[in-house]
Design an enzyme around this catalytic site. Structure first.
Site, short mmCIF file in Angstrom:
data_model
loop_
_atom_site.label_atom_id
_atom_site.label_comp_id
_atom_site.label_asym_id
_atom_site.label_seq_id
_atom_site.Cartn_x
_atom_site.Cartn_y
_atom_site.Cartn_z
N CYS A 147 0.81 -1.22 0.00
CA CYS A 147 0.00 0.00 0.00
C CYS A 147 0.84 1.26 0.00
O CYS A 147 0.41 2.29 -0.53
CB CYS A 147 -0.98 -0.01 1.17
N ASP A 148 2.05 1.22 0.56
CA ASP A 148 2.92 2.40 0.55
C ASP A 148 3.17 2.91 -0.87
O ASP A 148 3.38 4.12 -1.09
CB ASP A 148 4.29 2.09 1.15
N ALA A 149 3.15 1.98 -1.81
CA ALA A 149 3.42 2.34 -3.20
C ALA A 149 2.46 3.40 -3.71
O ALA A 149 2.79 4.15 -4.65
CB ALA A 149 3.33 1.10 -4.09
#
Length: 364
Positions: A147-149
């Site tokens: 999800c950081d992407a």
């Protein structure tokens, strides 16, 4: 009688001082001063390669701080990073969203300086990304599987699409973003799992919190909401896919709002705050930024969200020491952690604080 009057006067003085302290952190001059102090401390105390993901988040905040304060010190530091340290190159991996996060700042500075060498390596790297699968042990996986992407890459593609007037970049972002959304977004909880390892079926105990709730990481979801704000800042108002991102932003905002703790911050684990007693500043900073951006841009209702923003901003300021160091930042990792305190700092925590300040100052 005199004692009663002195007691009442003391109470009124205490309340007055408390209110003054709270009000002062929202004064535009105070916000600018604090942002400059925080930015300058971090500039003097670097950590990690200048073009890795941690600094991608920091420099995103640094550019926002420069837009807010117009500090020459900040601007010179950003230019020195590109000219002297990185030569305007992404980090090592062409296929990895983390390694192009720094390109957000390259593009922002290019819009001012207009030197092609500032964005050409980004253009070249994205061309390779678009043409090749993600190399993972011989197995083809989606490009953005954590999800950081969604903070690291979508703003880069959108900024470049806007800068070059080329909607192809928007379309690639739509494809990769929605693959990640389909993999990680829990529509019941309205939150993102950290990565594909948290959605594989099974009863592995480390994917559950002590209270039996699923693990939804504060900073991970902060990355997503911060990335959505930065993405929406770039997408044209009439872009056909814009409503998808706006709806996701508002949906997540409502859920995240319900999870804010009494001290104004969020805990490392969103659904098990009791296991993580200390407020976590990097996730909270990204939420504060996203909420304030949403209010300032008409996506979120001011009456509903402004109290939460103000409560968080005051708490964030209490996590900045006299030097300008932002503490209470969870260290690098892929899940909630407990081992952080007022002396724990990271450059992405500073970036989140600066992003938050850049929007809080605009609140009316």
């Amino acid at each position: 009688m005199k004692k009663i009057l002195f007691f009442i006067a003391g109470i009124l003085l205490f309340l007055s001082c408390s209110m003054h302290k709270a009000d002062s952190v929202f004064a535009p001059g105070t916000i600018r001063q604090t942002m400059n102090k925080v930015a300058e401390w971090q500039i003097k105390n670097p950590r990690h390669a200048p073009n890795d993901w941690t600094n991608g988040a920091f420099y995103a905040g640094l550019f926002a701080a420069w837009e807010t304060t117009k500090s020459q010190t900040i601007y010179d530091a950003m230019m020195a990073m590109g000219n002297d340290s990185t030569q305007w190159r992404p980090y090592k991996r062409w296929y990895h969203a983390d390694d192009i996060a720094i390109c957000q700042t390259y593009i922002d500075l290019y819009r001012i300086e207009k030197h092609q060498e500032m964005i050409q390596p980004t253009i070249d790297t994205l061309a390779i990304l678009f043409e090749n699968p993600y190399p993972y042990k011989g197995i083809q996986v989606i490009k953005w599987w954590w999800c950081d992407a969604l903070f690291m890459a979508p703003p880069v593609l959108a900024k470049l699409g806007t800068t070059l007037n080329d909607p192809t970049y928007y379309q690639y972002n739509d494809q990769y973003f929605k693959e990640c959304y389909d993999l990680l977004y829990n529509k019941d909880e309205k939150l993102f799992a950290r990565d594909l390892n948290y959605v594989i079926k099974g009863d592995t105990t480390d994917r559950w919190e002590a209270n039996g709730q699923r693990i939804f990481w504060s900073r991970g979801n902060g990355w997503v909401m911060g990335g959505l704000a930065r993405l929406l800042e770039e997408l044209p108002e009439d872009y056909p896919e814009r409503p998808f991102y706006e709806q996701l932003f508002k949906e997540m905002a409502g859920r995240v709002l319900s999870l804010q703790q009494e001290d104004g911050l969020w805990r490392a684990s969103l659904l098990d705050p009791d296991s993580y007693p200390g407020g976590e500043v990097s996730g909270s900073g990204f939420f504060c930024y996203a909420f304030a951006w949403g209010v300032n841009n008409g996506l979120l209702d001011s009456k509903t969200y402004k109290p939460a923003i103000e409560k968080c901003w005051e708490a964030l300021n209490n996590c900045v020491n006299e030097e300008g160091r932002v503490g209470w930042v969870q260290p690098i990792g892929a899940d909630p952690r407990k081992n952080f305190d007022e002396n724990s700092w990271e450059v992405y925590g500073t970036g989140a604080f600066l992003l938050a300040g850049s929007e809080v100052i605009k609140l009316r």
